[in-house]
Motif scaffolding. Structure first.
Motif, short mmCIF file in Angstrom:
data_model
loop_
_atom_site.label_atom_id
_atom_site.label_comp_id
_atom_site.label_asym_id
_atom_site.label_seq_id
_atom_site.Cartn_x
_atom_site.Cartn_y
_atom_site.Cartn_z
N GLY A 1 6.95 -13.45 40.59
CA GLY A 1 7.32 -12.21 39.93
C GLY A 1 6.40 -11.87 38.76
N THR A 2 6.88 -11.02 37.89
CA THR A 2 6.10 -10.59 36.73
C THR A 2 6.90 -10.82 35.45
N MET A 3 6.18 -10.76 34.34
CA MET A 3 6.82 -10.90 33.03
C MET A 3 6.04 -10.08 32.01
N TYR A 4 6.70 -9.70 30.93
CA TYR A 4 6.04 -9.07 29.80
C TYR A 4 5.89 -10.13 28.72
N VAL A 5 4.70 -10.24 28.17
CA VAL A 5 4.41 -11.26 27.18
C VAL A 5 5.23 -11.04 25.91
N ASP A 6 5.22 -9.82 25.39
CA ASP A 6 5.98 -9.45 24.20
C ASP A 6 6.21 -7.95 24.27
N ASN A 57 2.04 -3.94 26.13
CA ASN A 57 2.44 -3.53 27.47
C ASN A 57 2.00 -4.53 28.53
N THR A 58 1.53 -5.69 28.13
CA THR A 58 0.97 -6.66 29.06
C THR A 58 2.00 -7.17 30.05
N ASP A 76 4.53 -22.14 25.27
CA ASP A 76 3.76 -21.01 25.77
C ASP A 76 4.61 -20.14 26.69
N SER A 77 4.65 -18.84 26.44
CA SER A 77 5.54 -17.95 27.19
C SER A 77 5.22 -17.90 28.68
#
Length: 164
Positions: free
Chosen positions: A90-95, A100-101, A146-147
């Protein structure tokens, strides 16, 4: 929003004293799992935190590059490894409050070293091998912070390769 700085990877913007980062290329991160079902983690120095960190390989995409290809390229560049198969986690947003990463997460099954080299210029000291139970315990007790790595560990929690 006003752009206050740009480089090939980011556009830094400010709007009413609120700073945001726009990632121009996206990225991928990959949880490497050996044929012996050991997880490979990078022992890497991160100047931003002035400390070493245990992390999975990751990096920015290149123009026109599919996320799977980014993951394959990064694992080869950083720790000289290839994978027999990769699967999406899947995907994730860093912050999401700052940038918007959106990062694509993968698990790399059948990961093996092509040569015994790491990308020292990136601060990588070595690659360490751990069982999934060890990695999960390190994530829960704060040894892994680490996220990208935490998200990949969580997303792979019930993956069949770990016997769950």
């Amino acid at each position: 929003m006003t752009s206050i700085y740009q480089n090939p990877y980011f556009n830094v913007k400010v709007d009413r004293d609120i700073l945001s980062l726009e990632n121009k290329l996206g990225g991928s991160a990959i949880l490497p799992v050996t044929p012996e079902v050991k997880i490979m983690l990078l022992h890497i120095y991160r100047p931003a935190i002035q400390s070493y960190s245990l992390e999975i390989p990751r990096g920015f995409g290149e123009i026109g590059e599919a996320p799977e290809e980014t993951a394959k390229r990064e694992i080869m560049e950083e720790i000289s490894c290839g994978c027999k198969r990769i699967e999406s986690l899947g995907t994730m947003y860093v912050d999401s409050g700052l940038m918007n990463t959106k990062v694509n997460l993968f698990i790399g099954l059948g990961t093996t070293r092509v040569k015994d080299e790491v990308q020292k210029a990136e601060g990588i000291k070595e690659v360490q091998l751990f069982s999934y139970d060890e990695v999960r315990a390190m994530a829960l007790n704060g040894q892994i912070n680490d996220s990208f790595t935490l998200a990949a560990i969580l997303r792979s929690w019930n993956h069949p390769v770990f016997g769950s």
